[in-house]
Design a protein around this motif. Structure first.
Motif, PDB file in Angstrom:
ATOM      1  N   ASP A  57       0.816  -1.219   0.000  1.00  0.00           N
ATOM      2  CA  ASP A  57       0.000   0.000   0.000  1.00  0.00           C
ATOM      3  C   ASP A  57       0.846   1.262   0.000  1.00  0.00           C
ATOM      4  O   ASP A  57       0.475   2.274  -0.614  1.00  0.00           O
ATOM      5  CB  ASP A  57      -0.930   0.001   1.225  1.00  0.00           C
ATOM      6  CG  ASP A  57      -2.036  -1.032   1.114  1.00  0.00           C
ATOM      7  OD1 ASP A  57      -2.312  -1.490  -0.017  1.00  0.00           O
ATOM      8  OD2 ASP A  57      -2.624  -1.396   2.160  1.00  0.00           O
ATOM      9  N   GLU A  58       1.972   1.220   0.682  1.00  0.00           N
ATOM     10  CA  GLU A  58       2.829   2.412   0.759  1.00  0.00           C
ATOM     11  C   GLU A  58       3.349   2.800  -0.622  1.00  0.00           C
ATOM     12  O   GLU A  58       3.356   3.983  -0.989  1.00  0.00           O
ATOM     13  CB  GLU A  58       4.007   2.155   1.700  1.00  0.00           C
ATOM     14  CG  GLU A  58       4.882   3.389   1.913  1.00  0.00           C
ATOM     15  CD  GLU A  58       5.982   3.153   2.936  1.00  0.00           C
ATOM     16  OE1 GLU A  58       6.841   4.041   3.095  1.00  0.00           O
ATOM     17  OE2 GLU A  58       5.982   2.077   3.570  1.00  0.00           O
ATOM     18  N   GLN A  60       1.912   1.939  -3.508  1.00  0.00           N
ATOM     19  CA  GLN A  60       0.751   2.316  -4.303  1.00  0.00           C
ATOM     20  C   GLN A  60       0.374   3.772  -4.055  1.00  0.00           C
ATOM     21  O   GLN A  60       0.086   4.520  -4.992  1.00  0.00           O
ATOM     22  CB  GLN A  60      -0.428   1.404  -3.958  1.00  0.00           C
ATOM     23  CG  GLN A  60      -0.272  -0.031  -4.435  1.00  0.00           C
ATOM     24  CD  GLN A  60      -0.373  -0.158  -5.944  1.00  0.00           C
ATOM     25  OE1 GLN A  60      -1.325   0.315  -6.552  1.00  0.00           O
ATOM     26  NE2 GLN A  60       0.611  -0.793  -6.546  1.00  0.00           N
ATOM     27  N   ASP A  61       0.385   4.180  -2.807  1.00  0.00           N
ATOM     28  CA  ASP A  61       0.059   5.570  -2.473  1.00  0.00           C
ATOM     29  C   ASP A  61       1.092   6.525  -3.046  1.00  0.00           C
ATOM     30  O   ASP A  61       0.741   7.587  -3.589  1.00  0.00           O
ATOM     31  CB  ASP A  61      -0.009   5.746  -0.953  1.00  0.00           C
ATOM     32  CG  ASP A  61      -1.207   5.030  -0.340  1.00  0.00           C
ATOM     33  OD1 ASP A  61      -2.148   4.704  -1.083  1.00  0.00           O
ATOM     34  OD2 ASP A  61      -1.191   4.785   0.885  1.00  0.00           O
ATOM     35  N   LEU A  62       2.356   6.159  -2.944  1.00  0.00           N
ATOM     36  CA  LEU A  62       3.435   7.000  -3.459  1.00  0.00           C
ATOM     37  C   LEU A  62       3.299   7.179  -4.967  1.00  0.00           C
ATOM     38  O   LEU A  62       3.408   8.298  -5.499  1.00  0.00           O
ATOM     39  CB  LEU A  62       4.785   6.368  -3.120  1.00  0.00           C
ATOM     40  CG  LEU A  62       6.034   7.175  -3.478  1.00  0.00           C
ATOM     41  CD1 LEU A  62       6.123   8.432  -2.618  1.00  0.00           C
ATOM     42  CD2 LEU A  62       7.292   6.323  -3.273  1.00  0.00           C
ATOM     43  N   GLN A  63       3.053   6.083  -5.654  1.00  0.00           N
ATOM     44  CA  GLN A  63       2.927   6.130  -7.109  1.00  0.00           C
ATOM     45  C   GLN A  63       1.695   6.921  -7.553  1.00  0.00           C
ATOM     46  O   GLN A  63       1.781   7.784  -8.428  1.00  0.00           O
ATOM     47  CB  GLN A  63       2.841   4.698  -7.657  1.00  0.00           C
ATOM     48  CG  GLN A  63       2.589   4.626  -9.158  1.00  0.00           C
ATOM     49  CD  GLN A  63       2.347   3.207  -9.632  1.00  0.00           C
ATOM     50  OE1 GLN A  63       3.093   2.674 -10.430  1.00  0.00           O
ATOM     51  NE2 GLN A  63       1.299   2.575  -9.129  1.00  0.00           N
ATOM     52  N   ASN A  64       0.558   6.628  -6.945  1.00  0.00           N
ATOM     53  CA  ASN A  64      -0.681   7.291  -7.338  1.00  0.00           C
ATOM     54  C   ASN A  64      -0.649   8.787  -7.055  1.00  0.00           C
ATOM     55  O   ASN A  64      -1.176   9.588  -7.846  1.00  0.00           O
ATOM     56  CB  ASN A  64      -1.870   6.646  -6.625  1.00  0.00           C
ATOM     57  CG  ASN A  64      -2.118   5.231  -7.098  1.00  0.00           C
ATOM     58  OD1 ASN A  64      -1.700   4.847  -8.188  1.00  0.00           O
ATOM     59  ND2 ASN A  64      -2.785   4.436  -6.274  1.00  0.00           N
ATOM     60  N   ASN A  65      -0.064   9.175  -5.939  1.00  0.00           N
ATOM     61  CA  ASN A  65       0.052  10.597  -5.622  1.00  0.00           C
ATOM     62  C   ASN A  65       0.905  11.322  -6.656  1.00  0.00           C
ATOM     63  O   ASN A  65       0.594  12.449  -7.061  1.00  0.00           O
ATOM     64  CB  ASN A  65       0.648  10.784  -4.226  1.00  0.00           C
ATOM     65  CG  ASN A  65      -0.312  10.374  -3.122  1.00  0.00           C
ATOM     66  OD1 ASN A  65      -1.522  10.323  -3.323  1.00  0.00           O
ATOM     67  ND2 ASN A  65       0.222  10.062  -1.954  1.00  0.00           N
ATOM     68  N   ASP A  68      -1.171  11.512 -10.010  1.00  0.00           N
ATOM     69  CA  ASP A  68      -2.269  12.470  -9.906  1.00  0.00           C
ATOM     70  C   ASP A  68      -1.767  13.911  -9.924  1.00  0.00           C
ATOM     71  O   ASP A  68      -2.440  14.806 -10.447  1.00  0.00           O
ATOM     72  CB  ASP A  68      -3.067  12.216  -8.620  1.00  0.00           C
ATOM     73  CG  ASP A  68      -3.916  10.951  -8.698  1.00  0.00           C
ATOM     74  OD1 ASP A  68      -4.250  10.533  -9.827  1.00  0.00           O
ATOM     75  OD2 ASP A  68      -4.229  10.375  -7.639  1.00  0.00           O
ATOM     76  N   ARG A 212      -0.068   1.498 -14.937  1.00  0.00           N
ATOM     77  CA  ARG A 212      -0.068   1.590 -13.484  1.00  0.00           C
ATOM     78  C   ARG A 212      -0.168   0.213 -12.878  1.00  0.00           C
ATOM     79  O   ARG A 212      -1.086  -0.532 -13.173  1.00  0.00           O
ATOM     80  CB  ARG A 212      -1.224   2.467 -13.012  1.00  0.00           C
ATOM     81  CG  ARG A 212      -1.274   2.696 -11.523  1.00  0.00           C
ATOM     82  CD  ARG A 212      -2.187   3.830 -11.201  1.00  0.00           C
ATOM     83  NE  ARG A 212      -3.427   3.719 -11.951  1.00  0.00           N
ATOM     84  CZ  ARG A 212      -4.627   3.668 -11.385  1.00  0.00           C
ATOM     85  NH1 ARG A 212      -4.736   3.676 -10.071  1.00  0.00           N
ATOM     86  NH2 ARG A 212      -5.726   3.612 -12.102  1.00  0.00           N
ATOM     87  N   LYS A 214      -1.194  -2.386 -10.239  1.00  0.00           N
ATOM     88  CA  LYS A 214      -2.221  -2.439  -9.211  1.00  0.00           C
ATOM     89  C   LYS A 214      -2.058  -3.679  -8.379  1.00  0.00           C
ATOM     90  O   LYS A 214      -1.598  -4.674  -8.862  1.00  0.00           O
ATOM     91  CB  LYS A 214      -3.620  -2.420  -9.837  1.00  0.00           C
ATOM     92  CG  LYS A 214      -3.892  -1.129 -10.634  1.00  0.00           C
ATOM     93  CD  LYS A 214      -5.282  -1.176 -11.237  1.00  0.00           C
ATOM     94  CE  LYS A 214      -5.594   0.106 -12.018  1.00  0.00           C
ATOM     95  NZ  LYS A 214      -6.923   0.083 -12.628  1.00  0.00           N
TER      96      LYS A 214
END
Length: 214
Positions: A57-58, A60-65, A68, A212, A214
């Motif tokens: 999750d860490e 995933q959050d880094l990549q998505n932020n 975006d 991306r 997932k």
């Protein structure tokens, strides 16, 4: 006892027979095979760790932020803005650095540039999405494509055509109008031969993400 009195057999017993020695090319082949096996195992283990890290999750959050925050800057034109270079550098400093740091914890002595060299000749052994992400660290055009694909997805322009097709039956009697009109107690003549028509779906489209993870 004088040297000349030493039996010949005793004097030569310690000398190995040439028939007992492995040919040099065989030894080199075995050594090369061993090195290749070690390299294969190391590569496979590294890929396994990468998959483990990017599913966290860490990450995933880094990549998505990051995506975006920056995707809106990219346009599907041949012209490359100066800001693209800065964003790509930030991508490397953020995403690649995170990946390399975590890999080094699991594999002391790990260096991303060494793995990248091995990756070039083994791209068929890595999941497409993971390969695209890894290549984007060193290939600017691959990074730009990644950002454009993400923008297309966010704006609803990335459509999976296979998900937006509806297959309907257009069956008709094989015996023609006469067979179709047969009613009452008589048996129905002819048989139906199903025909299929492919039509676009009328509902909303399904978005797909190419790059991306997932």
């Amino acid at each position: 006892m004088r040297t000349g009195d030493i039996p010949f057999k005793m004097a030569t017993a310690a000398v190995p027979e040439f028939d007992d020695l492995e040919p040099m090319d065989f030894q080199e082949e075995m050594l090369g095979s061993s090195n290749s096996s070690i390299a294969d195992t190391k590569f496979d283990v590294t890929v396994g760790y990468i998959e483990e890290i990017i599913m966290d999750d860490e990450f995933q959050d880094l990549q998505n932020n990051f995506l975006d925050k920056n995707y809106i800057e990219f346009e599907d034109t041949e012209e490359n803005k100066f800001v693209y270079t800065d964003i790509h550098k930030e991508w490397v400093d953020t995403i690649e650095k995170y990946l390399e740091t975590n890999l080094a914890r699991k594999m002391p002595g790990f260096h991303m540039h060494e793995f990248a060299q091995a990756l070039e000749s083994r791209k068929d052994e890595v999941c497409g999405e993971i390969f695209d992400m890894l290549v984007s660290f060193t290939d600017f055009l691959a990074f730009k494509e990644l950002m454009l694909d993400y923008r297309a997805e966010k704006e609803g322009r990335s459509i999976d055509l296979l998900e937006d097709l509806v297959i309907t039956s257009m069956s008709k009697p094989a015996g023609g109008p006469a067979a179709a009109g047969a009613v009452g107690g008589g048996s129905r003549q002819g048989s139906t031969q199903p025909q299929l028509a492919v039509q676009p779906a009328t509902g909303g489209s399904k978005l797909s993400s190419k790059h991306r993870v997932k």
